[in-house]
Design a protein around this motif. Sequence first.
Motif, PDB file in Angstrom:
ATOM      1  N   ILE A 228       0.830  -1.200   0.000  1.00  0.00           N
ATOM      2  CA  ILE A 228       0.000   0.000   0.000  1.00  0.00           C
ATOM      3  C   ILE A 228       0.867   1.253   0.000  1.00  0.00           C
ATOM      4  O   ILE A 228       0.579   2.241  -0.692  1.00  0.00           O
ATOM      5  CB  ILE A 228      -0.952  -0.023   1.208  1.00  0.00           C
ATOM      6  N   ALA A 231       2.363   1.537  -3.538  1.00  0.00           N
ATOM      7  CA  ALA A 231       1.321   1.931  -4.479  1.00  0.00           C
ATOM      8  C   ALA A 231       0.916   3.392  -4.284  1.00  0.00           C
ATOM      9  O   ALA A 231       0.647   4.111  -5.260  1.00  0.00           O
ATOM     10  CB  ALA A 231       0.108   1.014  -4.322  1.00  0.00           C
ATOM     11  N   SER A 232       0.864   3.843  -3.046  1.00  0.00           N
ATOM     12  CA  SER A 232       0.517   5.249  -2.789  1.00  0.00           C
ATOM     13  C   SER A 232       1.574   6.190  -3.340  1.00  0.00           C
ATOM     14  O   SER A 232       1.245   7.231  -3.939  1.00  0.00           O
ATOM     15  CB  SER A 232       0.346   5.465  -1.285  1.00  0.00           C
ATOM     16  N   ASP A 234       3.622   5.593  -5.866  1.00  0.00           N
ATOM     17  CA  ASP A 234       3.481   5.574  -7.327  1.00  0.00           C
ATOM     18  C   ASP A 234       2.303   6.427  -7.782  1.00  0.00           C
ATOM     19  O   ASP A 234       2.410   7.202  -8.742  1.00  0.00           O
ATOM     20  CB  ASP A 234       3.290   4.131  -7.811  1.00  0.00           C
ATOM     21  N   ALA A 235       1.167   6.275  -7.103  1.00  0.00           N
ATOM     22  CA  ALA A 235      -0.029   7.006  -7.507  1.00  0.00           C
ATOM     23  C   ALA A 235       0.163   8.513  -7.340  1.00  0.00           C
ATOM     24  O   ALA A 235      -0.211   9.292  -8.222  1.00  0.00           O
ATOM     25  CB  ALA A 235      -1.227   6.529  -6.690  1.00  0.00           C
ATOM     26  N   ALA A 254      -4.322   8.488 -11.217  1.00  0.00           N
ATOM     27  CA  ALA A 254      -3.665   8.171  -9.947  1.00  0.00           C
ATOM     28  C   ALA A 254      -4.311   6.951  -9.288  1.00  0.00           C
ATOM     29  O   ALA A 254      -3.616   6.063  -8.768  1.00  0.00           O
ATOM     30  CB  ALA A 254      -3.730   9.380  -9.011  1.00  0.00           C
ATOM     31  N   VAL A 255      -5.656   6.887  -9.314  1.00  0.00           N
ATOM     32  CA  VAL A 255      -6.349   5.731  -8.725  1.00  0.00           C
ATOM     33  C   VAL A 255      -6.011   4.456  -9.497  1.00  0.00           C
ATOM     34  O   VAL A 255      -5.781   3.389  -8.912  1.00  0.00           O
ATOM     35  CB  VAL A 255      -7.871   5.978  -8.707  1.00  0.00           C
ATOM     36  N   PHE A 258      -2.593   3.360  -8.548  1.00  0.00           N
ATOM     37  CA  PHE A 258      -2.616   2.778  -7.208  1.00  0.00           C
ATOM     38  C   PHE A 258      -3.089   1.325  -7.244  1.00  0.00           C
ATOM     39  O   PHE A 258      -2.483   0.446  -6.632  1.00  0.00           O
ATOM     40  CB  PHE A 258      -3.529   3.611  -6.310  1.00  0.00           C
ATOM     41  N   SER A 261      -0.574  -0.995  -9.135  1.00  0.00           N
ATOM     42  CA  SER A 261       0.694  -1.253  -8.449  1.00  0.00           C
ATOM     43  C   SER A 261       0.634  -2.490  -7.565  1.00  0.00           C
ATOM     44  O   SER A 261       1.685  -2.980  -7.144  1.00  0.00           O
ATOM     45  CB  SER A 261       1.099  -0.034  -7.604  1.00  0.00           C
TER      46      SER A 261
END
Length: 399
Positions: A228, A231-232, A234-235, A254-255, A258, A261
């Motif tokens: 998480i 992924a956050s 990256d987003a 962005a979502v 997320f 990822s």
Amino acid sequence: MGSDVRLTQSEQELAESLPHGIRLGAAWSWRLLLIGALIAVAIFLVVQLRLIVIPVLVAVLLSALLVPLVSFLVKHKWPRGLSIAVAMLGMLAVVSGLLVLVITQIARNSSALSERAVESFESIKEALLNSPLQLTETQINGYLQQLLDAIQQDSQIFISGALSFGSSLGHFLAGMLITLFATLFMLIDGKGIWGWVVRIFPRRARAAVDGAGKVGWATLGNFVKVQILVASIDAVGIGLGAALLQVPLAIPIAVLVFLGSFIPIVGAVATGAVAVAIALVYNGWPIALAMLGVVLLVQQIEGHVLQPLIMGTAVKVHPLAVVLVVAAGSMLAGIPGALFAVPVAAVLNVMVHYISSGVWKHTPAPPLPPQGSPLWSTVPQARPGYRTDAAVAPSPSSP
């Protein structure tokens, strides 16, 4: 009797006449074949029961994510029922908020995107006409007509897909309900569920199963939290880059990044390609190249900084193994297989290492349940000779 002895002796002489490598290879071969057959049967059952297995696996991941929050609230004197309710409702609120935000952004920009897509098509067509390829408008239209003909020839697939939409939607809703109920029960009575699973195995194997589940659950919790975080990052990086470059649908991008990822390597590449494609259609080549630079920069930071320093400590799986596992999972079960490939591989890796280490041999096995106890009951904590630190692994209900 004598013939049996002579037969045994002849077989022994035959075996001894074979080279040691042949005998060793034969001994390994039938064992590997048996293990492969068991794995194949397990995979077949999982695929056949995927409408149940996938929601349960999602529930396990969500439980691993929500357990720290529930434990934190319980430690701060919150009632356990209220803690579980806050965790579940908070998760549903976050997911619903993201969905509403994405749908609103797409609906707001849909008309502008469609107009811009037509303009981009015309510009690409003009560039092809003036390119060294020396394509004519008739040839381009012919290629487009071939594409339309191919789509029409495969229209049966789309028709069958449209007809099965109702059943697919029903399966999706049923899967959501199974996921929610499974997550709720894991948070409420995870210790009882795990205790029942351990008691399925023979008594001599319970200590090994219990300890392996313990380290596997710890690895899964670390994986979910770290994934998480990655992924956050990256987003935020790709979404912020899209917003600064004035690429439309920055929040949905962005979502999407997320969510993508969570499929290591493959998901990041796919979602980054979507961001570059949107920039190309709406903003043109220069902005698309800049968006590509942002995506590559974020992926380089993830691959050379986040994955080795953060993910490497949580999930001890080699990057090559990650790629192969994701590829195998996607071939066997599509997107769900790619999503669950890495956590399953990481958990199995630590469980196998724990069992092979033999540490569990010094741990007492959990006792048998009392006569007439319910199936999902927890193991009594006050039984004489019962050790809670060895008998039951950490579970979604453990504080």
